[in-house]
Design a protein around this motif. Structure first.
Motif, mmCIF file in Angstrom:
data_model
loop_
_atom_site.group_PDB
_atom_site.id
_atom_site.type_symbol
_atom_site.label_atom_id
_atom_site.label_comp_id
_atom_site.label_asym_id
_atom_site.label_seq_id
_atom_site.Cartn_x
_atom_site.Cartn_y
_atom_site.Cartn_z
ATOM 1 N N PHE A 291 0.854 -1.194 0.000
ATOM 2 C CA PHE A 291 0.000 0.000 0.000
ATOM 3 C C PHE A 291 0.891 1.245 0.000
ATOM 4 C CE2 PHE A 291 -2.533 -3.378 1.581
ATOM 5 C CZ PHE A 291 -3.846 -3.084 1.247
ATOM 6 N N ARG A 292 0.345 2.361 -0.436
ATOM 7 C CA ARG A 292 1.133 3.603 -0.363
ATOM 8 C C ARG A 292 0.225 4.797 -0.104
ATOM 9 N NH1 ARG A 292 -1.529 6.385 -3.880
ATOM 10 N NH2 ARG A 292 -1.281 6.100 -6.083
ATOM 11 N N PHE A 293 0.744 5.743 0.665
ATOM 12 C CA PHE A 293 0.071 7.039 0.814
ATOM 13 C C PHE A 293 0.967 8.015 0.073
ATOM 14 C CE2 PHE A 293 -0.450 10.977 3.503
ATOM 15 C CZ PHE A 293 -1.668 11.322 2.962
ATOM 16 N N ALA A 294 0.360 8.842 -0.807
ATOM 17 C CA ALA A 294 1.177 9.634 -1.740
ATOM 18 C C ALA A 294 0.802 11.115 -1.746
ATOM 19 C CB ALA A 294 1.039 9.039 -3.146
ATOM 20 N N PRO A 295 1.077 11.833 -0.667
ATOM 21 C CA PRO A 295 0.696 13.244 -0.630
ATOM 22 C C PRO A 295 1.613 14.138 -1.475
ATOM 23 C CG PRO A 295 1.923 12.686 1.346
ATOM 24 C CD PRO A 295 1.761 11.400 0.569
ATOM 25 N N SER A 296 1.070 15.259 -1.911
ATOM 26 C CA SER A 296 1.868 16.266 -2.632
ATOM 27 C C SER A 296 2.156 17.405 -1.652
ATOM 28 C CB SER A 296 1.084 16.830 -3.812
ATOM 29 O OG SER A 296 0.667 15.788 -4.655
ATOM 30 N N PRO A 297 3.425 17.770 -1.484
ATOM 31 C CA PRO A 297 3.744 18.846 -0.533
ATOM 32 C C PRO A 297 3.493 20.237 -1.126
ATOM 33 C CG PRO A 297 5.760 17.882 -1.393
ATOM 34 C CD PRO A 297 4.626 17.133 -2.033
ATOM 35 N N ILE B 11 6.394 10.918 -1.619
ATOM 36 C CA ILE B 11 6.213 12.367 -1.673
ATOM 37 C C ILE B 11 6.112 12.768 -3.143
ATOM 38 C CG2 ILE B 11 7.283 14.596 -1.123
ATOM 39 C CD1 ILE B 11 6.305 13.137 1.371
ATOM 40 N N GLU B 12 4.931 13.243 -3.540
ATOM 41 C CA GLU B 12 4.686 13.549 -4.948
ATOM 42 C C GLU B 12 5.021 15.021 -5.215
ATOM 43 O OE1 GLU B 12 1.025 11.696 -6.435
ATOM 44 O OE2 GLU B 12 2.262 9.878 -6.418
ATOM 45 N N ASP B 13 6.317 15.266 -5.337
ATOM 46 C CA ASP B 13 6.815 16.640 -5.462
ATOM 47 C C ASP B 13 7.380 16.920 -6.847
ATOM 48 O OD1 ASP B 13 8.995 15.003 -5.359
ATOM 49 O OD2 ASP B 13 10.121 16.207 -3.923
ATOM 50 N N SER C 64 3.949 14.606 -15.622
ATOM 51 C CA SER C 64 2.655 14.959 -15.041
ATOM 52 C C SER C 64 2.316 13.992 -13.908
ATOM 53 C CB SER C 64 1.575 14.864 -16.110
ATOM 54 O OG SER C 64 1.375 13.506 -16.452
ATOM 55 N N TYR C 65 1.309 14.347 -13.143
ATOM 56 C CA TYR C 65 0.804 13.458 -12.091
ATOM 57 C C TYR C 65 0.484 12.077 -12.671
ATOM 58 C CZ TYR C 65 -2.887 11.122 -9.509
ATOM 59 O OH TYR C 65 -3.656 10.165 -8.915
ATOM 60 N N HIS C 66 -0.276 12.048 -13.791
ATOM 61 C CA HIS C 66 -0.711 10.768 -14.356
ATOM 62 C C HIS C 66 0.473 9.854 -14.664
ATOM 63 C CE1 HIS C 66 -4.770 12.150 -14.661
ATOM 64 N NE2 HIS C 66 -4.519 13.054 -15.590
ATOM 65 N N SER D 141 -10.060 21.851 0.848
ATOM 66 C CA SER D 141 -8.911 22.300 0.065
ATOM 67 C C SER D 141 -7.750 22.488 1.021
ATOM 68 C CB SER D 141 -9.231 23.594 -0.667
ATOM 69 O OG SER D 141 -9.117 24.667 0.237
ATOM 70 N N LYS D 142 -6.549 22.568 0.428
ATOM 71 C CA LYS D 142 -5.355 22.636 1.273
ATOM 72 C C LYS D 142 -5.284 23.929 2.077
ATOM 73 C CE LYS D 142 -2.843 19.133 -0.909
ATOM 74 N NZ LYS D 142 -1.622 18.441 -1.181
ATOM 75 N N SER D 143 -6.108 24.912 1.714
ATOM 76 C CA SER D 143 -6.041 26.176 2.440
ATOM 77 C C SER D 143 -7.062 26.250 3.574
ATOM 78 C CB SER D 143 -6.266 27.333 1.467
ATOM 79 O OG SER D 143 -7.461 27.113 0.777
HETATM 80 N N1 GLU Z 1 -0.505 13.131 -4.859
HETATM 81 C C1 GLU Z 1 -1.923 13.034 -5.019
HETATM 82 C C2 GLU Z 1 -2.599 14.024 -4.091
HETATM 83 O O1 GLU Z 1 -1.995 14.485 -3.132
HETATM 84 C C3 GLU Z 1 -2.451 11.653 -4.696
HETATM 85 C C4 GLU Z 1 -2.057 10.687 -5.736
HETATM 86 C C5 GLU Z 1 -2.583 9.279 -5.599
HETATM 87 O O2 GLU Z 1 -2.862 8.817 -4.492
HETATM 88 O O3 GLU Z 1 -2.632 8.612 -6.624
HETATM 89 O O4 GLU Z 1 -3.736 14.351 -4.343
#
Ligand code: GLU
Length: 293
Positions: free
Chosen positions: A11-17, A47-49, A207-209, A266-268
């Motif tokens: 599993f993975r958690f993938a936040p964008s900073p 970390i999706e940076d 890109s993200y994709h 939202s992040k804000s």
């Molecule tokens: N980095 C993406 C976000 O923070 C999540 C990507 C994913 O889980 O596929 O929204």
């Protein structure tokens, strides 16, 4: 008899900073943790940076603080997308070799004008599942000589996927297994609704994709657990996996945490930020309780 060893779930958690974590992220991270525990699986943090124009070191520091405070532990080393640009470039080159990438030169203003002209004829311009207008066909149809000329002149551009051509290479229906809070079971992907998606920009090499499918494959991710806001994006991910010959994880898109106004956080949004909740003396147990764990 020797039975084949069953592979551990990953599993993975993938936040964008690019902002602070809020309750929606906590739900994602905790759902990943819970499912990993239930299945005796591994839990990774990514970390999706890749988009360095939007990501900041202070947000990343805060992500680590928030996750540790919530009691989440991840394997190390943590994968940081900005350190793996070559992996995405390699995937991009493979798509390029298949003739599926084209340089897109239209500016925002030009796209807007094309839309307005298109809609003046009375038909609404097609939009993607996020509501953004699809990219006009101008650059895809541009003669090779003109394309070469513009590139030679160093005109700023993005690289886009030729969606129709990509789909013509896919011979079987694209599907994925979904176990989340929305539609469940075998889902048929429909990438065409996204049009010619961006795969690379001059200021963000992938890109993200593209990065998400490359990373999930390289990290051996077997279960993608994330919010329902990314459900439709999975169609693009399935297409890229097929074109790049990558394994297909199981998907679990969980419900979204909505704000008092009924909209996605939202992040804000300060008050639902993890740091703000911590500062207001809430405990990690309160957060888990609030989210139904
Ligand atoms: N980095 C993406 C976000 O923070 C999540 C990507 C994913 O889980 O596929 O929204």
């Amino acid at each position: 008899m020797h039975s084949p060893s069953r592979q551990k779930a990953v599993f993975r958690f993938a936040p964008s900073p690019n902002g602070f974590l809020h309750l929606g992220h906590a739900l994602s991270a905790l759902t990943n943790q819970k499912m990993a525990q239930e299945q005796g699986g591994r839990l990774l943090l990514r970390i999706e940076d890749i988009d360095q124009t939007r990501c900041r070191a202070e947000f990343e520091d805060e992500i680590f603080r928030d996750l540790a405070w919530l009691g989440l532990e991840f394997e190390s080393p943590v994968r940081r997308q900005s350190q793996h640009v070559a992996d995405y470039q390699e995937a991009l080159s493979r798509l390029e070799a298949l003739g599926l990438i084209y340089p897109a030169f239209l500016t925002r203003g030009e796209v807007k004008a094309r839309l307005a002209a298109g809609e003046a004829s009375g038909k609404p311009w097609p939009r993607d599942p996020d509501g953004a207008p699809l990219y006009p066909p101008d650059d895809r149809l541009r003669p090779a000589s003109q394309r070469a000329h513009l590139l030679k002149n160093g005109l700023r551009h993005t690289l886009r996927l030729d969606m129709q051509k990509a789909l013509s290479l896919v011979k079987e229906p694209l599907t994925f297994q979904e176990t989340g809070d929305g539609e469940k079971g075998e889902i048929t992907a429909d990438p065409s609704v996204w049009g010619d998606v961006v795969l690379s920009r001059s200021d963000a090499p992938s890109s993200y994709h593209l990065s998400v499918v490359v990373d999930d494959a390289l990290q051996g991710v077997t279960h993608v657990v994330r919010g329902l806001d990314l459900f439709h994006a999975t169609s693009v991910h399935r297409l890229l996996q097929q074109l790049l010959d990558l394994p297909v994880p199981v998907y679990h898109h969980h419900r979204l945490v909505l704000g008092a106004d009924g909209r996605k956080l939202s992040k804000s949004q300060g008050s639902t930020g993890i740091a703000a909740l911590r500062a207001a003396d809430h405990s990690p147990a309160d957060i888990r309780h609030l989210l139904g764990f």
